[in-house]
Scaffold this active site. Structure first.
Site, PDB file in Angstrom:
ATOM      1  CD  GLU A 133      41.338  40.155  52.059  1.00 23.30           C
ATOM      2  OE1 GLU A 133      42.200  40.484  51.782  1.00 23.30           O
ATOM      3  OE2 GLU A 133      40.782  38.727  52.534  1.00 23.30           O
TER       4      GLU A 133
ATOM      5  NE  ARG B 218      38.037  38.425  46.498  1.00 25.79           N
ATOM      6  CZ  ARG B 218      39.636  37.737  46.541  1.00 25.79           C
ATOM      7  NH1 ARG B 218      39.430  36.664  46.482  1.00 25.79           N
ATOM      8  NH2 ARG B 218      39.994  37.859  44.509  1.00 25.79           N
TER       9      ARG B 218
ATOM     10  CG  HIS C   9      43.938  37.251  50.464  1.00 25.91           C
ATOM     11  ND1 HIS C   9      42.696  38.028  50.018  1.00 25.91           N
ATOM     12  CD2 HIS C   9      43.879  35.960  49.232  1.00 25.91           C
ATOM     13  CE1 HIS C   9      41.979  37.707  49.009  1.00 25.91           C
ATOM     14  NE2 HIS C   9      43.006  36.586  48.329  1.00 25.91           N
TER      15      HIS C   9
HETATM   16  C1  GLV Z   1      42.627  35.304  45.288  1.00 31.80           C
HETATM   17  O1  GLV Z   1      42.008  35.200  45.924  1.00 31.80           O
HETATM   18  C2  GLV Z   1      42.010  35.157  44.192  1.00 31.80           C
HETATM   19  O2  GLV Z   1      41.450  35.820  43.231  1.00 31.80           O
HETATM   20  O3  GLV Z   1      43.036  35.102  42.891  1.00 31.80           O
END
Ligand code: GLV
Length: 326
Positions: A266, A237, A285
């Site tokens: 983000e 993260r 991401h």
């Molecule tokens: C993506 O980052 C997830 O947590 O699935």
């Protein structure tokens, strides 16, 4: 169709939505961008189930507005977008999608490691910008991956899967995690302190969930411990890493490069200084974004949602303690 009312905050693969529609009165948010918080808040009062994504902030106020809410199903393995203690207090089960994205995410973490080590994105820009004039002995020289030392911070499913890949590259693997020394050894790593890992690793890859404890886990102090040739990879993260400290470390040559699948915030704003650095590779991401894996995640999220509507235990529940409460 039944009396249950469900809101899904984005379009999912059609087969998953069709299956869900057989169990409820379904509304799906059709925009590319997520619904604003106030929109979800305005709807939640009449909902029995909410299927959301990591871009949706689900807090206590929203849960209070959803007096009929029987289940929150997050299509992600991470759930830092949801106030879990608040959900548990209200006995709302929260589902996530672990397991199915492990290998896909580990592939991607390793792809970022390789790309940053061998300067692949820089190489493409070099060619696109017409700078490729000749083969040159030093141009775009990177770092070797084979035989290098990899530091894994957080050794859950994904961290362990990245370690498997690293073994194929004959890497020495240092691990800082909650697992025992023996568990880490069984996975092919050596358990060390965070500082030892930072000082000795050629690559550092982050695999911890975002919690109060891991927020800015890697900041100025930690970056200063790393080798000037080290490369940092973040597929966890964004705010596990302090972006200001990272910018300074990359700019001043305290570390060599970074590769980020996740940022804070983000999406990263177009004028963020990190985007101007050649030694910072940033992608939006997408570590779990294979067609097959995203379809499996949607299926799991639907399974959790349907179980919650029926009052059954969610197949993958992040707050199972609610089932123990009397
Ligand atoms: C993506 O980052 C997830 O947590 O699935």
């Amino acid at each position: 169709m039944s009396e249950f009312k469900v809101f899904v905050t984005r379009q999912l693969p059609p087969t998953s939505l069709e299956r869900l529609a057989q169990h409820c009165d379904l509304e799906v948010w059709d925009d590319f961008l997520p619904p604003e918080y106030e929109i979800v808040l305005g709807k939640v009062g009449e909902l029995d189930g909410l299927l959301c994504l990591l871009t949706d902030q689900i807090d206590a106020a929203l849960m209070d507005a959803g007096s009929n809410l029987k289940v929150i199903s997050n299509m992600a393995v991470g759930f830092d977008n949801i106030d879990i203690p608040a959900a548990s207090q209200r006995r709302i089960p929260v589902g996530n999608t672990p397991g199915v994205l492990t290998q896909t995410t580990a592939d991607f973490a390793f792809a970022l490691l390789m790309a940053a080590a061998r300067r692949i994105a820089e190489g493409q820009r070099y060619v696109q910008n017409g700078h490729w004039l000749t083969w040159h002995p030093t141009v775009l020289s990177g770092q070797d991956v084979y035989g290098a030392t990899l530091g894994i911070i957080g050794c859950g499913r994904i961290g362990a899967a990245v370690m498997c890949r690293a073994q194929g590259f004959d890497m020495r693997i240092l691990v800082n995690s909650l697992e025992t020394e023996e568990e880490v050894r069984q996975l092919g790593g050596e358990k060390v302190s965070l500082d030892e890992l930072l000082a000795a690793s050629d690559f550092v890859s982050l695999h911890v969930p975002l919690t109060d404890e891991t927020h800015h886990l890697i900041s100025e102090r930690e970056l200063a411990k790393m080798k000037p040739t080290a490369i940092l990879i973040n597929t966890a993260r964004g705010s596990v890493l302090d972006p200001k400290a990272l910018y300074a470390a990359l700019k001043d040559g305290q570390i060599l490069a970074a590769a980020l699948d996740v940022t804070d915030p983000e999406p990263i704003p177009a004028d963020d200084p990190l985007l101007a650095l050649d030694n910072c590779l940033i992608v939006p991401h997408i570590a779990s974004a294979s067609v097959a894996t995203r379809a499996k995640m949607a299926e799991m999220a639907v399974d959790n949602l349907i179980a919650g509507l029926r009052g059954e235990r969610l197949p993958t529940c992040v707050n199972p303690e609610i089932y123990e409460q009397s």
